[in-house]
Design a protein around this motif. Structure first.
Motif, mmCIF file in Angstrom:
data_model
loop_
_atom_site.group_PDB
_atom_site.id
_atom_site.type_symbol
_atom_site.label_atom_id
_atom_site.label_comp_id
_atom_site.label_asym_id
_atom_site.label_seq_id
_atom_site.Cartn_x
_atom_site.Cartn_y
_atom_site.Cartn_z
ATOM 1 N N ALA A 178 0.793 -1.228 0.000
ATOM 2 C CA ALA A 178 0.000 0.000 0.000
ATOM 3 C C ALA A 178 0.831 1.287 0.000
ATOM 4 O O ALA A 178 0.281 2.366 0.236
ATOM 5 C CB ALA A 178 -0.930 0.002 1.210
ATOM 6 N N THR A 179 2.107 1.209 -0.287
ATOM 7 C CA THR A 179 2.948 2.406 -0.225
ATOM 8 C C THR A 179 2.440 3.498 -1.152
ATOM 9 O O THR A 179 2.285 4.663 -0.747
ATOM 10 C CB THR A 179 4.408 2.066 -0.578
ATOM 11 O OG1 THR A 179 4.886 1.057 0.312
ATOM 12 C CG2 THR A 179 5.291 3.295 -0.455
ATOM 13 N N CYS A 185 4.362 7.321 12.331
ATOM 14 C CA CYS A 185 4.321 8.656 11.711
ATOM 15 C C CYS A 185 3.928 8.636 10.245
ATOM 16 O O CYS A 185 3.607 9.683 9.674
ATOM 17 C CB CYS A 185 5.677 9.341 11.862
ATOM 18 S SG CYS A 185 7.026 8.507 10.994
ATOM 19 N N GLY A 186 3.959 7.469 9.593
ATOM 20 C CA GLY A 186 3.592 7.400 8.183
ATOM 21 C C GLY A 186 4.438 8.317 7.336
ATOM 22 O O GLY A 186 5.670 8.303 7.421
ATOM 23 N N VAL A 191 8.483 7.744 14.181
ATOM 24 C CA VAL A 191 8.861 6.333 13.993
ATOM 25 C C VAL A 191 7.748 5.619 13.252
ATOM 26 O O VAL A 191 6.567 5.784 13.570
ATOM 27 C CB VAL A 191 9.104 5.632 15.353
ATOM 28 C CG1 VAL A 191 9.495 4.170 15.133
ATOM 29 C CG2 VAL A 191 10.176 6.355 16.148
ATOM 30 N N ASP A 192 8.112 4.825 12.267
ATOM 31 C CA ASP A 192 7.127 4.024 11.552
ATOM 32 C C ASP A 192 7.745 2.674 11.207
ATOM 33 O O ASP A 192 8.951 2.564 10.966
ATOM 34 C CB ASP A 192 6.653 4.723 10.277
ATOM 35 C CG ASP A 192 5.340 4.163 9.777
ATOM 36 O OD1 ASP A 192 4.280 4.727 10.117
ATOM 37 O OD2 ASP A 192 5.353 3.132 9.064
ATOM 38 N N LEU A 224 7.589 4.305 3.881
ATOM 39 C CA LEU A 224 6.895 5.515 4.305
ATOM 40 C C LEU A 224 7.842 6.518 4.959
ATOM 41 O O LEU A 224 7.684 7.734 4.806
ATOM 42 C CB LEU A 224 5.749 5.169 5.256
ATOM 43 C CG LEU A 224 4.594 4.349 4.652
ATOM 44 C CD1 LEU A 224 3.487 4.162 5.682
ATOM 45 C CD2 LEU A 224 4.048 4.998 3.388
ATOM 46 N N ILE A 225 8.827 6.004 5.677
ATOM 47 C CA ILE A 225 9.837 6.888 6.278
ATOM 48 C C ILE A 225 10.605 7.635 5.194
ATOM 49 O O ILE A 225 10.896 8.831 5.322
ATOM 50 C CB ILE A 225 10.795 6.082 7.182
ATOM 51 C CG1 ILE A 225 10.094 5.643 8.461
ATOM 52 C CG2 ILE A 225 12.044 6.897 7.517
ATOM 53 C CD1 ILE A 225 9.665 6.764 9.378
ATOM 54 N N ASP A 226 10.924 6.958 4.098
ATOM 55 C CA ASP A 226 11.620 7.620 2.986
ATOM 56 C C ASP A 226 10.777 8.771 2.442
ATOM 57 O O ASP A 226 11.300 9.851 2.135
ATOM 58 C CB ASP A 226 11.907 6.615 1.865
ATOM 59 C CG ASP A 226 13.017 5.642 2.223
ATOM 60 O OD1 ASP A 226 13.762 5.908 3.188
ATOM 61 O OD2 ASP A 226 13.145 4.613 1.521
ATOM 62 N N ILE A 227 9.462 8.549 2.315
ATOM 63 C CA ILE A 227 8.570 9.606 1.829
ATOM 64 C C ILE A 227 8.537 10.762 2.825
ATOM 65 O O ILE A 227 8.583 11.941 2.443
ATOM 66 C CB ILE A 227 7.158 9.050 1.596
ATOM 67 C CG1 ILE A 227 7.174 8.005 0.478
ATOM 68 C CG2 ILE A 227 6.181 10.174 1.240
ATOM 69 C CD1 ILE A 227 5.888 7.210 0.353
#
Length: 243
Positions: free
Chosen positions: A35-36, A84-85, A103-104, A109-112
């Motif tokens: 779902a990214t 944190c998404g 934190v996720d 999602l962290i990269d985004i």
């Protein structure tokens, strides 16, 4: 204000921790593999379907509601954005002056989140992929966990709140999936799909059983419902733990 525990609470062992870990791994697989792109669009200004637009609007309302449970001026305070998404909450916390750790479980999602973080907040915000409950993240003044505990049963949420309470001076604001007729119908319907096709299933909760589970784990703060947001397919109940 709540005093910090002298040492982090031990992690639950055996089946309890195994249950939390198994659910966390399913959530990671879903958001990191399946779902990214969906969440990247949903949390941006990109056009989405009418159904997803109701979800976007509901999430915007919930984010504002949760932020309003914390002080307007967060200067000098450390806040954990647990789950944190793509970083929307972290950015708004930083705008209030907070030092934020987002934190996720999903590295994608962290990269985004890293790419979207405005330059002006880069000294205030740090993102990390991993377990939001890890004691290695240190201590905080406040914690916000928006829709990151909705996949767990009451036992695991109680243990999670205790872990966070031990390292939080002030308020913990989190959300649950409320036990409504619509969400229960969706919960049972989700079980009909083949396991390989399922997204992580939200586990609906009522306030009192959840509070009892938290107290059984030693949570000392007052656990109370704040407000419910309903926007089309988005139904979420804000909760808080206060000393």
């Amino acid at each position: 204000m709540r005093e910090f525990a002298t040492s982090p609470a031990p992690q639950p062992a055996g089946p309890v921790r195994a249950g939390y870990d198994a659910t966390r791994d399913r959530v990671e697989t879903y958001f990191d593999k399946t779902a990214t792109q969906t969440w990247e669009r949903l949390t941006s200004d990109a056009p989405v379907s009418k159904i997803r637009e109701t979800v976007r609007q509901g999430r915007d309302q919930m984010r504002a509601l949760m932020l309003n449970r914390l002080p307007v001026d967060l200067s000098g305070q450390r806040v954990l954005d647990a789950g944190c998404g793509t970083g929307q909450m972290a950015t708004e916390l930083a705008a209030r002056g907070a030092e934020v750790l987002g934190v996720d479980v999903s590295p994608q999602l962290i990269d985004i989140a890293e790419l979207r973080l405005p330059e002006e907040y880069r000294k205030q915000v740090r993102f990390a992929a991993g377990d939001m409950l890890s004691a290695a993240h240190g201590h905080f003044d406040h914690v916000i966990a928006m829709d990151s505990l909705i996949y767990y049963d009451a036992h695991d949420i109680g243990a999670a709140l205790k872990s966070l309470e031990n390292r939080t001076r002030g308020t913990i604001v989190f959300t649950i999936a409320p036990r409504t007729r619509l969400l229960m119908a969706m919960w049972y319907a989700g079980k009909l799909f083949p396991r390989s096709d399922r997204s992580p299933i939200m586990v609906p909760h009522a306030h009192q059983p959840l509070a009892q589970a938290a107290r059984a784990h030693g949570v000392s703060g007052l656990i109370r419902p704040v407000e419910r947001i309903t926007s089309g397919f988005y139904i979420s109940q804000a909760m808080e733990v206060r000393s």
